[in-house]
Design a protein around this motif. Structure first.
Motif, mmCIF file in Angstrom:
data_model
loop_
_atom_site.group_PDB
_atom_site.id
_atom_site.type_symbol
_atom_site.label_atom_id
_atom_site.label_comp_id
_atom_site.label_asym_id
_atom_site.label_seq_id
_atom_site.Cartn_x
_atom_site.Cartn_y
_atom_site.Cartn_z
ATOM 1 N N ALA A 274 0.618 -1.319 -0.024
ATOM 2 C CA ALA A 274 -0.040 -0.107 0.249
ATOM 3 C C ALA A 274 0.810 1.249 0.136
ATOM 4 O O ALA A 274 0.508 2.434 -0.523
ATOM 5 C CB ALA A 274 -0.798 -0.030 1.089
ATOM 6 N N ASN A 278 1.603 3.953 -4.329
ATOM 7 C CA ASN A 278 0.738 4.823 -4.004
ATOM 8 C C ASN A 278 0.875 6.387 -4.619
ATOM 9 O O ASN A 278 1.462 6.047 -5.921
ATOM 10 C CB ASN A 278 0.941 5.307 -2.352
ATOM 11 C CG ASN A 278 -0.326 5.615 -1.674
ATOM 12 O OD1 ASN A 278 -0.950 6.507 -2.210
ATOM 13 N ND2 ASN A 278 -0.583 4.925 -0.571
ATOM 14 N N VAL A 285 -2.721 5.692 3.558
ATOM 15 C CA VAL A 285 -2.800 4.194 3.853
ATOM 16 C C VAL A 285 -3.820 3.948 5.006
ATOM 17 O O VAL A 285 -3.102 4.706 6.089
ATOM 18 C CB VAL A 285 -1.502 3.432 3.796
ATOM 19 C CG1 VAL A 285 -1.765 1.919 4.196
ATOM 20 C CG2 VAL A 285 -0.982 3.631 2.507
ATOM 21 N N ASN A 302 -5.352 1.898 0.151
ATOM 22 C CA ASN A 302 -4.647 2.971 -0.113
ATOM 23 C C ASN A 302 -5.016 3.750 -1.216
ATOM 24 O O ASN A 302 -5.931 3.171 -2.294
ATOM 25 C CB ASN A 302 -3.211 2.419 -0.310
ATOM 26 C CG ASN A 302 -3.108 1.783 -1.620
ATOM 27 O OD1 ASN A 302 -3.690 0.535 -1.611
ATOM 28 N ND2 ASN A 302 -2.432 2.194 -2.777
#
Length: 371
Positions: A274, A278, A285, A302
């Motif tokens: 996550a 991103n 997250v 996320n």
């Protein structure tokens, strides 16, 4: 190597056994019926009758049978009836047994076909539901799962071979360059070899962890998923700060049963993925743990790029790294979600991946709650 099997002495077939059972039951039922008729008739037949007397005295022309006469008349006909029942039972039982066991023959043929390595064959037994059709449907479902598992293992073996070959090929290239160019800077070569070796070690450890999870070789204990989530988030906090990602954890006491080390690895993999996959900046997250309807639920979501459902469905396959296979220092070896899914299955749980409408991914792990 010879196949292991059981050496059995030859015996009668199931069809013959059923035929004999049908014929024996029919003979028994016929004998009981004849016995009832015989007892019923004996109640109204005297032992011996010499004649009867009318108004004018004995009537010698009138004959009334006694028990001996009845026995002489009844016994041959009863024997004929029993022979008929025996023949009828054998012939009818053989036909009925063959019809009843026909689905079993198809199942046996399908089993032998699968034993040769062909898993694409299906029985597809038609007709209404009964025990044989339930068995055939269960066998078809088992073949489908085996076929999917074998295909997945083949893909995994091919991908693992490719991934393991890559660092070895890089190492050989670097060593060849160093041999051909003795004046090359040894510090740079040493640094690159260390990086390649570290990646190969990480890949090997990930493969061993995946094998351990699938083999379910661990000791079970009570584990609080909320504490595991906090521990994983705290461990990866420096990485999150480096990539300017905010990690938020929340939840309540979420007890489950399993291996603390494996569940921590599962959660760490989820949080790591996550963070890495991103937004470039100001990503988020969220890690949530809680109990819901008898299950311990861990959710990691996320922000990030938009994902299609088709791509999301392939992320749990080994060596899948999202929409772009761009290598970085924190990318991992492509086994993160595959390990997560294996650990969840090993704990009698499941994994669900859902693309977020605003971009990014929501991963939900459901495990049995501890009593």
């Amino acid at each position: 190597m010879a196949e292991a099997g059981v050496d059995r002495a030859p015996g009668p077939s199931v069809r013959l056994k059923l035929t004999l059972s049908y014929a024996g039951f029919l003979l028994l039922a016929g004998a009981l019926l004849l016995a009832v008729v015989w007892v019923f008739l004996l109640r109204y037949v005297p032992d011996a009758v010499l004649g009867t007397s009318g108004p004018r005295g004995p009537d010698p022309g009138l004959f009334i049978p006694n028990r001996s006469d009845l026995q002489r008349a009844f016994a041959p006909r009863a024997a004929v009836a029993m022979v008929f029942l025996l023949v009828f039972g054998l012939v009818g039982g053989w036909v009925l047994a063959g019809r009843m066991l026909a689905p079993l023959a198809r199942i046996t043929d399908a089993t032998r076909t699968a034993a040769t390595g062909s898993l694409s064959h299906r029985i597809r037994l038609e007709g209404r539901g009964d025990e044989f059709r339930e068995l055939a449907d269960a066998f078809d479902a088992m073949l489908a799962r085996l076929e999917a598992h074998v295909a997945q293992q083949r893909r995994f073996a091919a991908n693992a071979s490719h991934e393991l070959r890559t660092p070895l090929a890089i190492t050989r290239t670097l060593l060849d360059v160093a041999r051909d160019d003795p004046d090359r800077d040894g510090g740079e070569l040493d640094e690159r070899l260390r990086a390649v070796n570290t990646r190969a070690i990480e890949l090997t450890e990930a493969l061993l962890l995946l094998s351990r999870a699938e083999g379910r070789s661990f000791t079970r204990e009570q584990v609080d998923l909320s504490l595991v989530a906090e521990e994983a988030a705290e461990t990866l906090l420096p990485l999150a700060e480096q990539r300017r990602v905010t990690v938020e954890t929340s939840g309540e006491i979420t007890p489950t049963t399993g291996s603390h080390a494996l569940l921590l690895q599962m959660t760490t993999n989820l949080v790591h993925n996550a963070i890495v996959h991103n937004l470039p900046e100001r990503g988020t997250v969220r890690v949530t743990a809680g109990a819901h309807r008898g299950s311990a639920v861990l959710t990691v979501e996320n922000t990030g790029e938009e994902l299609t459902p088709e791509l999301t469905a392939t992320l749990t396959e080994p060596f899948q790294r999202g929409p772009e296979r761009v290598r970085s220092s924190h990318e991992g070896v492509g086994l993160g979600l595959a390990i997560v899914e294996s650990i969840a299955r090993a704990h009698e749980g499941g994994l669900t991946l859902t693309p977020r409408a605003a971009g990014g991914l929501r991963v939900t792990v459901r495990l049995p709650a501890a009593r």
